[in-house]
Scaffold this motif. Structure first.
Motif, PDB file in Angstrom:
ATOM      1  N   LEU A 180       0.868  -1.173   0.000  1.00 11.51           N
ATOM      2  CA  LEU A 180       0.000   0.000   0.000  1.00 11.51           C
ATOM      3  C   LEU A 180       0.904   1.220   0.000  1.00 11.51           C
ATOM      4  CD1 LEU A 180      -2.734   1.526   0.371  1.00 11.51           C
ATOM      5  CD2 LEU A 180      -2.375   1.256   2.845  1.00 11.51           C
ATOM      6  N   ILE A 181       0.727   2.086  -0.986  1.00 16.39           N
ATOM      7  CA  ILE A 181       1.518   3.314  -1.059  1.00 16.39           C
ATOM      8  C   ILE A 181       0.587   4.504  -0.912  1.00 16.39           C
ATOM      9  CG2 ILE A 181       2.958   4.783  -2.516  1.00 16.39           C
ATOM     10  CD1 ILE A 181       4.123   2.279  -3.776  1.00 16.39           C
ATOM     11  N   LYS A 182       0.919   5.382   0.020  1.00 13.42           N
ATOM     12  CA  LYS A 182       0.218   6.659   0.131  1.00 13.42           C
ATOM     13  C   LYS A 182       1.068   7.668  -0.629  1.00 13.42           C
ATOM     14  CE  LYS A 182      -2.273   5.633   4.329  1.00 13.42           C
ATOM     15  NZ  LYS A 182      -2.627   6.073   5.674  1.00 13.42           N
ATOM     16  N   ALA A 183       0.443   8.319  -1.599  1.00 12.12           N
ATOM     17  CA  ALA A 183       1.194   9.184  -2.505  1.00 12.12           C
ATOM     18  C   ALA A 183       0.498  10.522  -2.697  1.00 12.12           C
ATOM     19  CB  ALA A 183       1.357   8.489  -3.857  1.00 12.12           C
ATOM     20  N   GLU A 184       1.278  11.489  -3.106  1.00 13.07           N
ATOM     21  CA  GLU A 184       0.729  12.785  -3.512  1.00 13.07           C
ATOM     22  C   GLU A 184       0.678  12.798  -5.030  1.00 13.07           C
ATOM     23  OE1 GLU A 184       1.401  17.577  -2.905  1.00 13.07           O
ATOM     24  OE2 GLU A 184       2.951  16.188  -2.219  1.00 13.07           O
ATOM     25  N   PRO A 185      -0.535  12.830  -5.596  1.00 10.45           N
ATOM     26  CA  PRO A 185      -0.633  12.845  -7.051  1.00 10.45           C
ATOM     27  C   PRO A 185      -0.292  14.221  -7.599  1.00 10.45           C
ATOM     28  CG  PRO A 185      -2.828  12.892  -6.071  1.00 10.45           C
ATOM     29  CD  PRO A 185      -1.839  12.782  -4.942  1.00 10.45           C
ATOM     30  N   VAL A 186       0.491  14.246  -8.662  1.00 10.07           N
ATOM     31  CA  VAL A 186       0.793  15.499  -9.368  1.00 10.07           C
ATOM     32  C   VAL A 186      -0.075  15.478 -10.621  1.00 10.07           C
ATOM     33  CG1 VAL A 186       2.575  16.891 -10.468  1.00 10.07           C
ATOM     34  CG2 VAL A 186       3.143  15.484  -8.469  1.00 10.07           C
ATOM     35  N   GLY A 187      -1.283  16.004 -10.503  1.00 10.85           N
ATOM     36  CA  GLY A 187      -2.232  15.947 -11.602  1.00 10.85           C
ATOM     37  C   GLY A 187      -3.090  14.709 -11.521  1.00 10.85           C
ATOM     38  N   PRO A 188      -3.895  14.468 -12.564  1.00  8.86           N
ATOM     39  CA  PRO A 188      -4.771  13.300 -12.574  1.00  8.86           C
ATOM     40  C   PRO A 188      -3.963  12.008 -12.553  1.00  8.86           C
ATOM     41  CG  PRO A 188      -5.240  14.763 -14.440  1.00  8.86           C
ATOM     42  CD  PRO A 188      -4.018  15.275 -13.767  1.00  8.86           C
ATOM     43  N   THR A 189      -4.504  10.989 -11.917  1.00 10.52           N
ATOM     44  CA  THR A 189      -3.832   9.697 -11.864  1.00 10.52           C
ATOM     45  C   THR A 189      -4.171   8.847 -13.080  1.00 10.52           C
ATOM     46  OG1 THR A 189      -3.771   9.729  -9.458  1.00 10.52           O
ATOM     47  CG2 THR A 189      -3.555   7.584 -10.520  1.00 10.52           C
ATOM     48  N   CYS A 190      -5.433   8.827 -13.462  1.00 12.75           N
ATOM     49  CA  CYS A 190      -5.879   7.940 -14.533  1.00 12.75           C
ATOM     50  C   CYS A 190      -5.531   8.503 -15.915  1.00 12.75           C
ATOM     51  CB  CYS A 190      -7.383   7.727 -14.429  1.00 12.75           C
ATOM     52  SG  CYS A 190      -8.006   6.493 -15.595  1.00 12.75           S
TER      53      CYS A 190
END
Length: 194
Positions: A79-89
């Motif tokens: 399980l990774i908690k991440a900060e998305p830089v923009g949309p993920t999909c």
């Protein structure tokens, strides 16, 4: 230690937004992708279709910056908690699962307020509030609290919901002004509960 042998060299990886806890995507890692993710602090998967390592965002710039990670009790899922830089999909949505924010929107709102602080815009209500200083921001929280109480006692449910929303918004701005996160408040509430 991750056990890559159970899955023939690959383990599933769940990526969550570190702030809202929304599940952003699922991918797979081999040991090399896992090592690269830990070293570079950007989520890197093993692409089964491309048969190679693939760093999320390598083409779009929409990286997933690692904030923390956890290995499950069987040591075969990450399980990774991440900060998305923009949309993920790749479709342009923030999550591959296209989930709704629900209660987590408060955390997204906190992120929006932070962004408005970091990148001021004259048109932004948050910017206009913050240029008036902490006294005005605190005053707005007080005004909205009184209006919330009045709505609870004498007005409709819709009025109460609207006033409560205004109160929470202004409180988030005040917390940002003071440099305190909703996470800090949540941890304090959790510690009181014990």
């Amino acid at each position: 230690m991750v056990d890559f042998e159970k899955g023939n060299g690959l383990v599933p990886v769940i990526v969550q937004d570190f702030q809202t806890l929304e599940v952003l995507m699922l991918g797979y890692m081999n040991d090399e992708a896992w090592q690269k993710t830990q070293t570079e602090k950007k989520v890197t998967f093993y692409s089964r279709s491309k048969d190679r390592l693939w760093t999320k965002g390598e083409e779009s710039g929409n990286f997933l910056q690692v904030k923390s990670y956890y290995i499950d009790c069987d040591q075969d899922t990450i399980l990774i908690k991440a900060e998305p830089v923009g949309p993920t999909c790749h479709t342009g949505t923030r999550s591959c699962f296209n989930t709704e924010f629900g209660a987590n929107f408060l955390l997204e709102l906190e992120r929006i307020v932070k962004h408005r602080y970091d990148f001021p815009n004259e048109e932004s209500y948050v910017n206009r509030l913050r240029t008036k200083g902490i006294n005005k921001i605190a005053q707005k929280v007080g005004e909205e609290a009184v209006e919330t109480v009045i709505a609870a006692l004498t007005e409709t449910e819709t009025d109460f919901i609207n006033e409560s929303s205004d109160l929470l918004f202004h409180l988030i701005v005040l917390l940002r002004e003071k440099g305190i996160s909703l996470e800090t408040i949540a941890k304090n509430l959790e510690s009181r509960h014990q």
